[in-house]
Design a protein around this motif. Structure first.
Motif: not given
Length: 193
Positions: A87-88, A92-95, A160-164
Motif C-alpha cells: 500500500v505504501l 507513493a507511485a501507483p503506476l 487497490v481499494s486502500l490506495v484508490g
C-alpha cells in the motif's frame, strides 16, 4: 510463455513506446499496431479499446520497481506488514514513472483512461501476490490452508481499494496506522489466531 502471451507483451511494449514518444492524446490503437508490426484488428483481440490498452501498458512497471517491491514485501515481519508495504509503495507511485509523467502532462486524458485500471490490475498483479503468499506460508505468516490464488486476488483488491479510495478509518501514509488496520481486518483471514 505462450504465443498469445508473447503477442500481448509485444502489444504492450509498443503501447509503452508510443506513450513515451507521443503521450496519451496522440497514441492510437492504430499507432500501437503499427509500432508492434501487427494489424489493428489483431490488437483489438487483446484490448477492446484505447483506454484499456493504455491502462494495461501503464500498469506494467519496470523491473526495478518489481525488484524493490519483492524485497520490501518479502522482508516484512508479518502478513499485515507485507500488505502495508504494498500500500505504501503503491500510494507513493501507483503506476511508475511513465504514468506519473503522463498524469502530470495530460491530466484529463490520464483520468479518462484510468477507469479501466482495475479491470487490468487485479489479474495482472495477482501473480505477484501468489508468490508472496506462498513464501509467507513457508515462513509461517499465512495459514497453510489459505488458497493462495484466491487470496492473492483478495489482497490486491484490498491494496487497490486502500490506495484508490482512501477513507477515514486508516491513514494509508502512516505505516503504524495501516498495519493496525490490516491486523484488525485482513490478517484474521490469513494468519493463525
Amino acid at each position: 510463455m505462450t504465443a498469445r502471451d508473447r503477442s500481448r507483451e509485444r502489444i504492450l511494449d509498443a503501447a509503452e513506446a508510443c506513450l513515451r514518444r507521443d503521450g496519451i492524446r496522440r497514441t492510437t490503437v492504430q499507432a500501437v499496431a503499427d509500432e508492434a508490426g501487427l494489424s489493428r484488428v489483431y490488437v483489438y483481440r487483446f484490448f477492446p479499446d484505447k483506454a484499456t490498452l493504455i491502462s494495461a501498458a501503464l500498469i506494467r512497471r519496470d523491473e526495478e520497481f518489481w525488484s524493490t517491491a519483492d524485497a520490501r514485501v518479502s522482508a516484512a515481519a508479518s502478513f499485515s506488514e507485507m500488505v502495508a508495504e504494498a500500500v505504501l509503495m503503491s500510494s507513493a507511485a501507483p503506476l511508475g514513472p511513465l504514468a506519473l509523467d503522463l498524469a502530470e502532462a495530460e491530466p484529463q486524458e490520464y483520468a479518462e483512461v484510468m477507469g479501466t485500471f482495475v479491470h487490468e490490475v487485479v489479474p495482472g498483479l495477482a501473480g505477484f501476490w501468489v508468490d508472496q503468499l506462498t513464501a509467507a506460508q513457508e515462513r509461517g505468516l499465512v495459514r497453510r490452508d489459505v488458497d493462495v490464488v484466491a487470496g492473492a486476488e483478495w489482497v490486491i483488491r484490498v491494496v487497490v481499494s486502500l490506495v484508490g479510495v482512501p477513507g477515514r478509518a486508516v491513514d494509508i501514509t502512516d505505516r503504524a496506522s495501516l498495519v493496525a488496520h490490516l491486523d484488525a481486518f485482513l490478517s484474521p483471514a490469513f494468519a493463525d489466531a
